[in-house]
Design a protein around this motif. Structure first.
Motif, PDB file in Angstrom:
ATOM      1  N   GLU A 287     -10.456  14.969 -48.788  1.00 60.38           N
ATOM      2  CA  GLU A 287     -10.497  13.535 -48.526  1.00 60.38           C
ATOM      3  C   GLU A 287      -9.855  12.748 -49.660  1.00 60.38           C
ATOM      4  OE1 GLU A 287     -13.583   9.909 -47.448  1.00 60.38           O
ATOM      5  OE2 GLU A 287     -14.210  11.988 -47.156  1.00 60.38           O
TER       6      GLU A 287
ATOM      7  N   ILE B 117      -6.060  13.047 -49.304  1.00 63.33           N
ATOM      8  CA  ILE B 117      -5.514  12.284 -48.181  1.00 63.33           C
ATOM      9  C   ILE B 117      -5.525  10.791 -48.487  1.00 63.33           C
ATOM     10  CG2 ILE B 117      -5.800  11.693 -45.743  1.00 63.33           C
ATOM     11  CD1 ILE B 117      -4.764  14.589 -46.435  1.00 63.33           C
TER      12      ILE B 117
ATOM     13  N   GLU C 160      -4.164   8.793 -40.160  1.00 58.45           N
ATOM     14  CA  GLU C 160      -3.701   9.848 -39.257  1.00 58.45           C
ATOM     15  C   GLU C 160      -2.409  10.496 -39.751  1.00 58.45           C
ATOM     16  OE1 GLU C 160      -6.454   7.171 -37.189  1.00 58.45           O
ATOM     17  OE2 GLU C 160      -4.647   6.821 -38.395  1.00 58.45           O
TER      18      GLU C 160
ATOM     19  N   TYR D 292      -3.143  12.473 -42.931  1.00 64.04           N
ATOM     20  CA  TYR D 292      -3.865  13.697 -42.554  1.00 64.04           C
ATOM     21  C   TYR D 292      -2.871  14.763 -42.099  1.00 64.04           C
ATOM     22  CZ  TYR D 292      -8.093  16.041 -40.629  1.00 64.04           C
ATOM     23  OH  TYR D 292      -9.137  16.884 -40.345  1.00 64.04           O
TER      24      TYR D 292
ATOM     25  N   SER E 291      -1.849  18.518 -43.948  1.00 62.40           N
ATOM     26  CA  SER E 291      -1.790  19.837 -43.331  1.00 62.40           C
ATOM     27  C   SER E 291      -0.497  20.568 -43.679  1.00 62.40           C
ATOM     28  CB  SER E 291      -1.914  19.695 -41.805  1.00 62.40           C
ATOM     29  OG  SER E 291      -2.336  20.903 -41.215  1.00 62.40           O
TER      30      SER E 291
END
Length: 297
Positions: free
Chosen positions: A242, A245, A257, A260, A264
């Motif tokens: 968190e 991000i 979004e 996030y 990845s």
């Protein structure tokens, strides 16, 4: 240059500790450290399950940094780590990542030179690192063997020479202490100890005023790494992910979004250690994507 001898050892991080030395921002400080066993493992005949645990996991300090206040960031440049010529490692029943298995207590003392650790007939390249480094919490005390937002016993394998560590400041003067030097340790510190050695650490301290990270941040030549801890690895990983991000969101001005998704693709999750009362993880974010200021508030 200031020097703090290994006679100034604390076993908790606390605002109540009297400073062992005082330094100004930009000043160099040499810390002399004892090994994590408190010098108790004299040879392989030492029963590691009979150690005096009140003398384990000490840290040298604390160092009072002039001008450090609640809400600042303490910046620690790790300039040099020098180890003694011997180190020790031990396994103790009931401890470590495989504590559920049955095994005998055993200590091993190894030789260390400028390049290698000699474990039986195996020659292992040394990678000196700091296992414990942190500041005092705002109140109360935290055992030096525990990791947390203050730093502490984080056991990050990459926390060595040439690295920069950013620590949140919770109390006046920060009260920096460090110890638990390792000649070599893999991520996880699986058996509960690494090659523990006394030694010396040369650091330079500085401050970023008025802003602080939520968790310690390690800077390498290629990345910023959020160092977290939790009651289990799931919690530690969530905290690290968190924070990374949120930093990407601030750096790029993009919604959660999108950040996030980038996480990845670009954020690497790593395990620090699986053996302390709180378990440790970190999230590695490439430096071309974020700056240190994206982690501060």
């Amino acid at each position: 240059m200031k020097r703090i001898g290994r006679g100034s050892i604390i076993y908790t991080f606390s605002p109540k500790h009297k400073p062992a030395e005082v330094a100004s921002p930009g000043e160099y400080v040499l810390f002399e450290t004892e090994d994590a066993f408190g010098g108790q493992v004299k040879g392989e005949e030492t029963p590691p399950d009979k150690l005096d645990w009140s003398r384990v996991d000490g840290a040298t300090g604390p160092l009072y940094i002039e001008g450090a206040d609640l809400g600042d960031t303490l910046v620690v440049d790790i300039l040099d780590i020098r180890l003694q010529e011997k180190g020790a490692i031990a396994v103790i029943p009931g401890y470590g990542g495989l504590s559920h298995l049955s095994f005998a207590p055993k200590a091993k003392v190894v030789r260390i030179d400028g390049s290698f650790v000699y474990f039986n007939d195996i020659r292992i390249p040394i990678k000196p690192m700091i296992g414990t480094i942190g500041v005092a919490p705002k109140e109360g005390e935290i055992p030096a063997g525990n990791p947390g937002k203050h730093g502490g016993n984080m056991d990050v394998s990459e926390l060595g020479v040439g690295r920069r560590l950013y620590l949140p400041v919770f109390t006046k003067g920060a009260l920096l202490a460090l110890g638990d030097l390792h000649a070599v340790q893999a991520d996880g510190e699986l058996c509960v100890s690494a090659i523990e050695s006394p030694g010396e650490v040369l650091v330079r301290v500085n401050l970023i005023k008025g802003r602080m990270p939520n968790w310690p941040i390690l800077e390498t030549s290629e990345s910023f790494q959020v160092i977290t801890a939790g009651k289990d690895l799931d919690e530690a990983v969530r905290e690290a992910a968190e924070e990374s991000i949120r930093a990407i969101m601030r750096a790029k001005g993009i919604p959660f979004e999108d950040a996030y998704m980038l996480g990845s693709l670009l954020v690497e999750l790593k395990i620090n250690q699986v053996v302390d009362p709180l378990l440790g993880a970190r999230a590695r974010v490439p430096k071309w994507l974020v700056s240190i200021h994206d982690f501060l508030h």
